[in-house]
Design a protein around this motif. Sequence first.
Motif, PDB file in Angstrom:
ATOM      1  N   PHE A  33       3.299   2.778  -2.635  1.00 55.54           N
ATOM      2  CA  PHE A  33       2.894   4.185  -2.772  1.00 55.54           C
ATOM      3  C   PHE A  33       2.080   4.360  -4.055  1.00 55.54           C
ATOM      4  O   PHE A  33       1.014   5.006  -4.061  1.00 55.54           O
ATOM      5  CB  PHE A  33       4.135   5.072  -2.784  1.00 55.54           C
ATOM      6  CG  PHE A  33       3.842   6.520  -3.057  1.00 55.54           C
ATOM      7  CD1 PHE A  33       3.442   7.361  -2.047  1.00 55.54           C
ATOM      8  CD2 PHE A  33       3.987   7.034  -4.343  1.00 55.54           C
ATOM      9  CE1 PHE A  33       3.175   8.706  -2.307  1.00 55.54           C
ATOM     10  CE2 PHE A  33       3.730   8.366  -4.612  1.00 55.54           C
ATOM     11  CZ  PHE A  33       3.316   9.204  -3.584  1.00 55.54           C
ATOM     12  N   SER A  34       2.562   3.791  -5.154  1.00 54.43           N
ATOM     13  CA  SER A  34       1.856   3.900  -6.430  1.00 54.43           C
ATOM     14  C   SER A  34       0.554   3.106  -6.416  1.00 54.43           C
ATOM     15  O   SER A  34      -0.453   3.540  -6.995  1.00 54.43           O
ATOM     16  CB  SER A  34       2.755   3.412  -7.558  1.00 54.43           C
ATOM     17  OG  SER A  34       3.991   4.098  -7.559  1.00 54.43           O
ATOM     18  N   ALA A  35       0.563   1.955  -5.752  1.00 55.38           N
ATOM     19  CA  ALA A  35      -0.666   1.157  -5.677  1.00 55.38           C
ATOM     20  C   ALA A  35      -1.764   1.897  -4.914  1.00 55.38           C
ATOM     21  O   ALA A  35      -2.938   1.896  -5.321  1.00 55.38           O
ATOM     22  CB  ALA A  35      -0.374  -0.188  -5.009  1.00 55.38           C
ATOM     23  N   ASP A  50       2.513   1.377   5.377  1.00 62.99           N
ATOM     24  CA  ASP A  50       3.599   2.087   6.042  1.00 62.99           C
ATOM     25  C   ASP A  50       3.469   3.574   5.762  1.00 62.99           C
ATOM     26  O   ASP A  50       2.428   4.045   5.285  1.00 62.99           O
ATOM     27  CB  ASP A  50       4.957   1.551   5.597  1.00 62.99           C
ATOM     28  CG  ASP A  50       5.095   1.542   4.076  1.00 62.99           C
ATOM     29  OD1 ASP A  50       4.227   2.115   3.398  1.00 62.99           O
ATOM     30  OD2 ASP A  50       6.067   0.958   3.573  1.00 62.99           O
ATOM     31  N   LEU A  51       4.514   4.323   6.056  1.00 63.30           N
ATOM     32  CA  LEU A  51       4.458   5.777   5.889  1.00 63.30           C
ATOM     33  C   LEU A  51       4.332   6.192   4.430  1.00 63.30           C
ATOM     34  O   LEU A  51       3.752   7.243   4.126  1.00 63.30           O
ATOM     35  CB  LEU A  51       5.706   6.417   6.503  1.00 63.30           C
ATOM     36  CG  LEU A  51       5.746   6.459   8.037  1.00 63.30           C
ATOM     37  CD1 LEU A  51       7.028   7.101   8.508  1.00 63.30           C
ATOM     38  CD2 LEU A  51       4.534   7.214   8.590  1.00 63.30           C
ATOM     39  N   THR A  52       4.870   5.406   3.509  1.00 67.94           N
ATOM     40  CA  THR A  52       4.723   5.748   2.101  1.00 67.94           C
ATOM     41  C   THR A  52       3.264   5.640   1.655  1.00 67.94           C
ATOM     42  O   THR A  52       2.782   6.468   0.872  1.00 67.94           O
ATOM     43  CB  THR A  52       5.601   4.823   1.250  1.00 67.94           C
ATOM     44  OG1 THR A  52       5.228   3.461   1.478  1.00 67.94           O
ATOM     45  CG2 THR A  52       7.068   5.001   1.598  1.00 67.94           C
ATOM     46  N   VAL A  53       2.536   4.642   2.157  1.00 66.35           N
ATOM     47  CA  VAL A  53       1.114   4.522   1.839  1.00 66.35           C
ATOM     48  C   VAL A  53       0.336   5.670   2.475  1.00 66.35           C
ATOM     49  O   VAL A  53      -0.598   6.223   1.866  1.00 66.35           O
ATOM     50  CB  VAL A  53       0.585   3.161   2.313  1.00 66.35           C
ATOM     51  CG1 VAL A  53      -0.916   3.045   2.048  1.00 66.35           C
ATOM     52  CG2 VAL A  53       1.329   2.030   1.626  1.00 66.35           C
ATOM     53  N   LEU A  54       0.705   6.051   3.690  1.00 66.38           N
ATOM     54  CA  LEU A  54       0.059   7.192   4.325  1.00 66.38           C
ATOM     55  C   LEU A  54       0.294   8.476   3.528  1.00 66.38           C
ATOM     56  O   LEU A  54      -0.619   9.292   3.360  1.00 66.38           O
ATOM     57  CB  LEU A  54       0.584   7.348   5.758  1.00 66.38           C
ATOM     58  CG  LEU A  54       0.065   8.567   6.528  1.00 66.38           C
ATOM     59  CD1 LEU A  54      -1.443   8.455   6.740  1.00 66.38           C
ATOM     60  CD2 LEU A  54       0.789   8.701   7.864  1.00 66.38           C
ATOM     61  N   ALA A  55       1.507   8.652   3.038  1.00 64.51           N
ATOM     62  CA  ALA A  55       1.791   9.820   2.198  1.00 64.51           C
ATOM     63  C   ALA A  55       0.944   9.803   0.931  1.00 64.51           C
ATOM     64  O   ALA A  55       0.474  10.851   0.464  1.00 64.51           O
ATOM     65  CB  ALA A  55       3.279   9.846   1.846  1.00 64.51           C
ATOM     66  N   ALA A  56       0.721   8.617   0.362  1.00 65.60           N
ATOM     67  CA  ALA A  56      -0.126   8.513  -0.821  1.00 65.60           C
ATOM     68  C   ALA A  56      -1.571   8.908  -0.504  1.00 65.60           C
ATOM     69  O   ALA A  56      -2.232   9.577  -1.315  1.00 65.60           O
ATOM     70  CB  ALA A  56      -0.076   7.091  -1.370  1.00 65.60           C
ATOM     71  N   LEU A  87       4.465   2.553 -10.697  1.00 65.35           N
ATOM     72  CA  LEU A  87       4.069   1.243 -10.191  1.00 65.35           C
ATOM     73  C   LEU A  87       4.906   0.125 -10.790  1.00 65.35           C
ATOM     74  O   LEU A  87       5.316  -0.816 -10.087  1.00 65.35           O
ATOM     75  CB  LEU A  87       2.580   1.023 -10.486  1.00 65.35           C
ATOM     76  CG  LEU A  87       1.944  -0.266  -9.957  1.00 65.35           C
ATOM     77  CD1 LEU A  87       1.945  -0.281  -8.436  1.00 65.35           C
ATOM     78  CD2 LEU A  87       0.521  -0.407 -10.485  1.00 65.35           C
ATOM     79  N   PHE A  88       5.188   0.211 -12.082  1.00 63.40           N
ATOM     80  CA  PHE A  88       5.892  -0.878 -12.757  1.00 63.40           C
ATOM     81  C   PHE A  88       7.391  -0.622 -12.929  1.00 63.40           C
ATOM     82  O   PHE A  88       8.148  -1.573 -13.135  1.00 63.40           O
ATOM     83  CB  PHE A  88       5.269  -1.129 -14.127  1.00 63.40           C
ATOM     84  CG  PHE A  88       3.855  -1.642 -14.063  1.00 63.40           C
ATOM     85  CD1 PHE A  88       3.598  -2.952 -13.686  1.00 63.40           C
ATOM     86  CD2 PHE A  88       2.785  -0.818 -14.358  1.00 63.40           C
ATOM     87  CE1 PHE A  88       2.300  -3.428 -13.620  1.00 63.40           C
ATOM     88  CE2 PHE A  88       1.486  -1.280 -14.298  1.00 63.40           C
ATOM     89  CZ  PHE A  88       1.234  -2.597 -13.924  1.00 63.40           C
ATOM     90  N   VAL A 101      -9.123  -1.439   1.022  1.00 67.06           N
ATOM     91  CA  VAL A 101      -8.534  -2.382   0.068  1.00 67.06           C
ATOM     92  C   VAL A 101      -7.229  -2.946   0.614  1.00 67.06           C
ATOM     93  O   VAL A 101      -6.946  -4.148   0.493  1.00 67.06           O
ATOM     94  CB  VAL A 101      -8.320  -1.681  -1.289  1.00 67.06           C
ATOM     95  CG1 VAL A 101      -7.507  -2.563  -2.233  1.00 67.06           C
ATOM     96  CG2 VAL A 101      -9.658  -1.330  -1.918  1.00 67.06           C
ATOM     97  N   PHE A 102      -6.407  -2.102   1.257  1.00 71.12           N
ATOM     98  CA  PHE A 102      -5.160  -2.581   1.853  1.00 71.12           C
ATOM     99  C   PHE A 102      -5.438  -3.555   2.997  1.00 71.12           C
ATOM    100  O   PHE A 102      -4.691  -4.530   3.193  1.00 71.12           O
ATOM    101  CB  PHE A 102      -4.337  -1.398   2.346  1.00 71.12           C
ATOM    102  CG  PHE A 102      -3.428  -0.825   1.302  1.00 71.12           C
ATOM    103  CD1 PHE A 102      -2.055  -1.031   1.355  1.00 71.12           C
ATOM    104  CD2 PHE A 102      -3.931  -0.080   0.257  1.00 71.12           C
ATOM    105  CE1 PHE A 102      -1.212  -0.520   0.386  1.00 71.12           C
ATOM    106  CE2 PHE A 102      -3.113   0.451  -0.723  1.00 71.12           C
ATOM    107  CZ  PHE A 102      -1.747   0.232  -0.658  1.00 71.12           C
TER     108      PHE A 102
END
Length: 414
Positions: A357-359, A280-286, A347-348, A271-272
Amino acid sequence: MAIDNNNPLEQQNNPEPNGSNSEASTRRRKKPRRDGKGSNTQTNNATAKKSAGKTKRSGKGADTGSQVLATTAIDPNLALGDAADDAAAYAEGGIKAVGDQRIIPFMKIEKPMGILSIILVIGSIIAIAVNGLNLGLDFTGGVSADVRYEQSVEQGDVVNALADNGFDDAVVQYLGTSQELLIRLPPQSDNIDGLNTSLSEALALPNNNVEISNVNIIGSQVGNEVYLSSVMSIVLALACMLGYVALRFQFKLALGAVLSLFHDAIVTIGVFALFGFPFDLTVLAAILALIGYSLNDTIVVYDRIRENFRRVRGISPRQTIDLSLTETLRRTIMTISTVLLVVLAMLFLGGDGLFWFSAALFIGLLAGTYSSTYIASSIPLAMGLSRDDFIVKVKPEFEEEIVTFNDPKMFEQD
């Protein structure tokens, strides 16, 4: 007898005053005891049997009368309610399970869900291969700067100020307070002194002095190493999950769990890649957090599947899995609801630093709940999961050997 005849309850239950003493005592013993001992159910059953015997002696309509009396003696609406519930359940494709638990036929649509999962995985792989990931500065390299303002500042104001001075695609995050920020920029010139001067001019806001405490230049080689380490961390996490579930439960379940985790991770990344969201690293952590959450949800379902295979008899493996999913449905709904509330709040309300990260968590939670119900359960079922996989079998060397002793002398005649 004078006391018994004056008792209105006794007179009501014994309409024949001239009856024998033995018959009256028998009726008194079959009444519900008032001291708490005995069971009303046993009393009702005894009364029903006795009434049925009288009806049979009466001749015509004996069977019908006994059935109606036996039903009304226990509960007037119980038999009719169960019959209606069973008819509705069979009409909808459901069956009666242990403890009157209604089974939801989840596995009835496992094939359409499996086709949907294959389409999602293939589409995600194509999106990653064609579009690629919009890698953040953690993977591509760039400039990182720690900034402190005298007064509180909004992230949007800082981003706009940087864009007006030629620093596009800047990422601004708070560091504890609204006065301390972390600024990340795409790769710039290697001249740190000139970069400090340019940043100081760009970050200057009206009536709010700024101080740049630290500036770091991250090269592309470091970003590639971080990218490879991230991929290896995901692969290592999946391998560890495979080993854990295989040792804790069974290999068929372990393979289903790992494939469901791979499904969750690849769909989220796809999806990304499809919409070009920054990775980035925050998405990887998620994604790593999502793997842990999805596995925990799958383990709960697997534990109930193992328990039902051991204790439930007379139903097929498909019905056992349906029963397990039905029993854990309430827990799954409560868990995903509470987690989604927290994720939506981040997220909001979490700002730019927690948005992606929330997404990623939001997308992964939806995929994880779906995969725990169908992928993690349907794959072991397709591999032939049965009760024999959970029952400890006696090894041949420990089985008792039947020995027959024949003495020839026993058949000799004297």
